[in-house]
Design an enzyme around this catalytic site. Structure first.
Site, PDB file in Angstrom:
ATOM      1  N   HIS A  23      -5.664   6.323  -3.802  1.00  0.00           N
ATOM      2  CA  HIS A  23      -4.849   7.165  -2.924  1.00  0.00           C
ATOM      3  C   HIS A  23      -5.336   8.599  -2.967  1.00  0.00           C
ATOM      4  CE1 HIS A  23      -1.691   7.849  -0.131  1.00  0.00           C
ATOM      5  NE2 HIS A  23      -1.375   6.585  -0.200  1.00  0.00           N
ATOM      6  N   HIS A  79      -4.926  -3.595   3.991  1.00  0.00           N
ATOM      7  CA  HIS A  79      -3.485  -3.485   3.741  1.00  0.00           C
ATOM      8  C   HIS A  79      -2.758  -3.894   5.030  1.00  0.00           C
ATOM      9  CE1 HIS A  79      -0.110  -0.943   1.707  1.00  0.00           C
ATOM     10  NE2 HIS A  79       0.405  -1.892   2.444  1.00  0.00           N
ATOM     11  N   GLU A 111      -3.838  -5.583  -0.228  1.00  0.00           N
ATOM     12  CA  GLU A 111      -2.683  -4.830  -0.734  1.00  0.00           C
ATOM     13  C   GLU A 111      -1.481  -5.105   0.156  1.00  0.00           C
ATOM     14  OE1 GLU A 111      -5.012  -0.597  -1.348  1.00  0.00           O
ATOM     15  OE2 GLU A 111      -3.502  -0.822   0.212  1.00  0.00           O
TER      16      GLU A 111
HETATM   17  N1  PXP Z   1      -4.245   2.138  -2.794  1.00  0.00           N
HETATM   18  C1  PXP Z   1      -3.111   1.807  -2.124  1.00  0.00           C
HETATM   19  C2  PXP Z   1      -2.114   0.941  -2.816  1.00  0.00           C
HETATM   20  C3  PXP Z   1      -2.903   2.230  -0.807  1.00  0.00           C
HETATM   21  O1  PXP Z   1      -1.784   1.875  -0.157  1.00  0.00           O
HETATM   22  C4  PXP Z   1      -3.884   3.020  -0.179  1.00  0.00           C
HETATM   23  C5  PXP Z   1      -3.699   3.455   1.237  1.00  0.00           C
HETATM   24  O2  PXP Z   1      -3.647   2.332   2.074  1.00  0.00           O
HETATM   25  C6  PXP Z   1      -5.042   3.334  -0.910  1.00  0.00           C
HETATM   26  C7  PXP Z   1      -5.198   2.892  -2.211  1.00  0.00           C
HETATM   27  C8  PXP Z   1      -6.154   4.145  -0.316  1.00  0.00           C
HETATM   28  O3  PXP Z   1      -5.686   5.436  -0.090  1.00  0.00           O
HETATM   29  P1  PXP Z   1      -6.557   6.452   0.783  1.00  0.00           P
HETATM   30  O4  PXP Z   1      -6.567   5.894   2.189  1.00  0.00           O
HETATM   31  O5  PXP Z   1      -5.822   7.738   0.673  1.00  0.00           O
HETATM   32  O6  PXP Z   1      -7.934   6.476   0.188  1.00  0.00           O
END
Ligand code: PXP
Length: 237
Positions: free
Chosen positions: A190, A43, A70
């Site tokens: 997330h 990301h 992302e």
């Molecule tokens: N999906 C998206 C769109 C995210 O922005 C993030 C965090 O960068 C994640 C998944 C992964 O989340 P986590 O780091 O809490 O596993």
């Protein structure tokens, strides 16, 4: 089986804390694959506070599984992904200064914008996913944007899971059922963790992929990266 995509942002955060190249982000990405991950997620943010655009260019040719990028579809993000051509781009609505993604798209309000961006990405042969909450309206209108998949924003699930698993997962089951009936693929991410992932993956129909960063990289401090990835894969079986 649901695929595990490891989000390696946190590796870049640690590297950036010292300004050198330890830990090496590219090597970690390749090791995640070697240890069984079925995808790598990054990301890149405009301020480069974790993954940098240069990391994205370096990782792309080395990835043998699925590369998922992302981000908010700014001009610079779109130029990056059109050049790099990952397997999947996940569009998130968070502003540049956001600590982490903290909401899904309002797919009604941003319908025209999303349609335009998604058609540009699909012209480049890139699969698209958009980050959404479980609101039925957002799922139905996601379909109209032309996206291939949605990524369900699972923080509300993770928060409620310890007190009531059933109530926590219920909106996600309903949202996934609607998405699948519309022909949309379903990803999720997330705050998914070793504790809450098994139940989620068991209950949510058609779950194609989870992207996990924070908890997985934190678990790797205790169990090591190889063991940790195997443990997450075990929860998805
Ligand atoms: N999906 C998206 C769109 C995210 O922005 C993030 C965090 O960068 C994640 C998944 C992964 O989340 P986590 O780091 O809490 O596993």
């Amino acid at each position: 089986m649901t695929k595990l995509s490891v989000n390696i942002n946190k590796i870049a955060t640690i590297r950036n804390a010292r300004g050198g190249d330890i830990p090496n982000v590219l090597e970690t990405a390749m090791n995640c694959e070697l240890f069984g991950a079925q995808g790598i997620t990054v990301h890149p943010r405009p301020d480069g506070r974790h993954i940098r655009y240069s990391d994205v260019y370096a990782i792309r040719p080395k990835i043998t599984t699925e590369f998922n990028i992302e981000g908010y579809p700014s001009e610079s993000f779109l130029s990056l992904v059109k050049e790099v051509k990952p397997h999947q781009v996940t569009l998130v609505p968070d502003p540049p200064e956001a600590l982490t993604s903290n909401a899904g798209w309002d797919t009604v309000k941003h319908a025209d914008f999303l349609k335009r961006v998604i058609s540009e990405l699909k012209e480049q042969g890139i699969r698209t996913s958009i980050f959404v909450d479980t609101n039925e309206k957002n799922i139905i209108h996601a379909k109209e944007t032309g996206t291939d998949r949605i990524e369900l924003y699972t923080e509300p699930y993770a928060i409620m899971y310890p007190e009531n698993q059933y109530e926590a997962v219920r909106p996600f089951v309903l949202a996934a059922e609607i998405a699948v009936s519309l022909g949309l693929g379903v990803n999720a991410g997330h705050d998914l963790s070793l504790e809450n992932l098994t139940y989620f993956a068991k209950q949510v129909p058609g779950l194609l992929e989870v992207s996990i960063g924070h908890a997985l990289i934190s678990d790797a401090l205790y169990y090591g990266l190889e063991n940790t990835i195997q443990m997450y894969l075990g929860t998805l079986k």
